[in-house]
Design an enzyme around this catalytic site. Sequence first.
Site, short mmCIF file in Angstrom:
data_model
loop_
_atom_site.label_atom_id
_atom_site.label_comp_id
_atom_site.label_asym_id
_atom_site.label_seq_id
_atom_site.Cartn_x
_atom_site.Cartn_y
_atom_site.Cartn_z
N ASN A 52 7.78 -19.07 -32.85
CA ASN A 52 7.92 -19.43 -31.44
C ASN A 52 8.69 -18.31 -30.75
O ASN A 52 9.92 -18.25 -30.82
CB ASN A 52 8.63 -20.77 -31.29
CG ASN A 52 7.80 -21.92 -31.80
OD1 ASN A 52 6.87 -22.37 -31.14
ND2 ASN A 52 8.11 -22.39 -33.01
N GLU A 53 7.98 -17.42 -30.10
CA GLU A 53 8.56 -16.25 -29.49
C GLU A 53 9.25 -16.61 -28.17
O GLU A 53 9.07 -17.71 -27.63
CB GLU A 53 7.47 -15.20 -29.24
CG GLU A 53 6.73 -14.74 -30.49
CD GLU A 53 7.55 -13.82 -31.38
OE1 GLU A 53 8.78 -13.71 -31.17
OE2 GLU A 53 6.98 -13.20 -32.30
#
Length: 641
Positions: A164-165
């Site tokens: 999850n950037e």
Amino acid sequence: MTINHQEIELIDSFEQIAVEIHPSAKEGSKAVAQEIAKLIREKQAAGQKCVLGLATGSTPKYMYAELVRMHKEEGLSFKNVITFNLDEYYPIEPDALQSYNRFMKEHLFNHIDIPEDQYFIPDGTIPKDQIKKYCEQYDRKIEEFGGVDLQVLGIGNNGHIGFNEPGSNLNSHTRLVTLDNSTRLANAYEFPNMSQVPRLAITMGLGSIFKAKRILLMAWGSHKAKIVCRSVEGQTSDQVPASLLQQHPNCQFVIDEQAATELTRFKEPWLTGDCEWTPSLIRKAVTSLALKLNKPILMLTDKDYNENGLNDLIVQYGSAYELNIEEFNSIRDTITGWPGGKPGPQLPNHPERSEPAKKRALIFSPHPDDDIISMGGTFIRLHEQGHDVHVAYQTSGNIAVTDEFVLRFIDFAVGFEGMFDIDKSKSSQILDEAKAFIRTKKPSQKDTPEIRAIKGLIRRCEAKATCRYVGIPEENAHFMNLPFYETGLVEKKPMGPEDVALTVELLRKIKPQQIYCAGDLADPHGTHKVCLDVIFAALDIVKQDDWAKDCWVWLYKGAWQEWDIHEIEMAVPMSPDQVLQKRLGIFIHQSQKDVVPFQGTDLREFWQRAEDRNANTADLYDRLGLQKYAAMEAFVRYHFM
């Protein structure tokens, strides 16, 4: 209600998430494994399934090793355990060297009694048009098992959890994502070159992760310190996904002392309550204040200290003047152009001893270029000042040579034979076979022993050339080829007795009065740390030897980081000409120029990193009001007796 202010604990008052700090990654990992084992056993006693969310990468390796040990030695059963992995590269085959599917089997599943139908890992082979449906089913399956009881996480340098950037939505579910370039760079060490790092991945979303009943996030090493602090003490932001964990009701960070260094309780402990003013902490406070206010140390005032939570120091010293003078002189005394000790009269405040005037110095170099990259100026100066300098190249460094570079050397060797009409021999056959292998090599395929030997030879020749450049005799270059490194993969074996034995043998052969070794714990692929642990284990064995009682050990940092200014105990300055001399020495390592495999998040070449780091250290001394130099190499003494 009366509040007893003395009972209020302020040490962690800046932290918005519970933080548990351990001396080392191994001890922290063991603590996490013990909590997992306790949960598994409690669920077993109640006749229930235990649902775990698992992570991959270097962070959980010790944890998995401890769980395997507990299974084999303590009878911990995983028959009631259901696991869901966070993520997987896309596209990728499950048996690829970099596949998280393969990782989990090699590190955990193949060594325990968990049934095959009870562990789930995102499938990197799903057709793209079916991924959305597959991801929905993945989340649904977690819910069918009652949700995750305990979720294990790591943290990326940009704050990502899972994949999850930055910018990920708090309500996001399992999905296909595009990897941030910084993440791809950070993971590039797992792949032969950057172009082969996947751009996509399947990951559990933040919404999926937040449904876990308990979350444990692990982080090890100084390179994780800044993002740990930002996540724990900073404002919550989707630009730092891990900071959103502040909103989870049952989350804890489990970190080692290196990863804790940026937390306020360690970086500026005087802001969290009473602290014990040791000489080291006083220097840290004074240098931090000077750099924060952009003032030389001797220009700091009582008002500066009082307004920045350092009134205690003024009370202790009476005035800023007295404190400033003492710290200025102490930092000034770390600067020396004589790293082997200045000959002549004894200088009580000099970093090194004057006697013996000519010392046997042993430089341990984890890879075949760390000597010149990390302490090349000091290396050259030790030789020029008449010391008997030896270099121990701890590993072959073969994995950091590109296939293209090997082909270049094979073409040269074959061409050399043809030019001088040399009959083909066994060596020619080996070269032909090596060339054929590289031409058809698959991305997930590891090198043959012959290819690794050629790559190791390339690096050995470069290291020998460096020694010639500095001027030390060839017999003073020692190639150890420590066994832990020789796997042919980025993944190394743990330190073993043979590694330590080889190091003990060399130490007792040379009997050095000075040892230099890499104290860099932020090396992305861990080789520096293992090499350092090997040296420490060897020193523990030889410390009762007569020669060892007169041996000093100095730690340098590798290409990745530098010591904090308050930690430095010896700073060796370099002139502009010496900086250029060091650069030319680094250029000898042609296999490491231009395109460097496994270089982590930093795109600069090694010579550029070294020069910038050394120039920055000199600049910090200048900003504190000390002498101005072009560059400085920094060292910290390690006391092993």
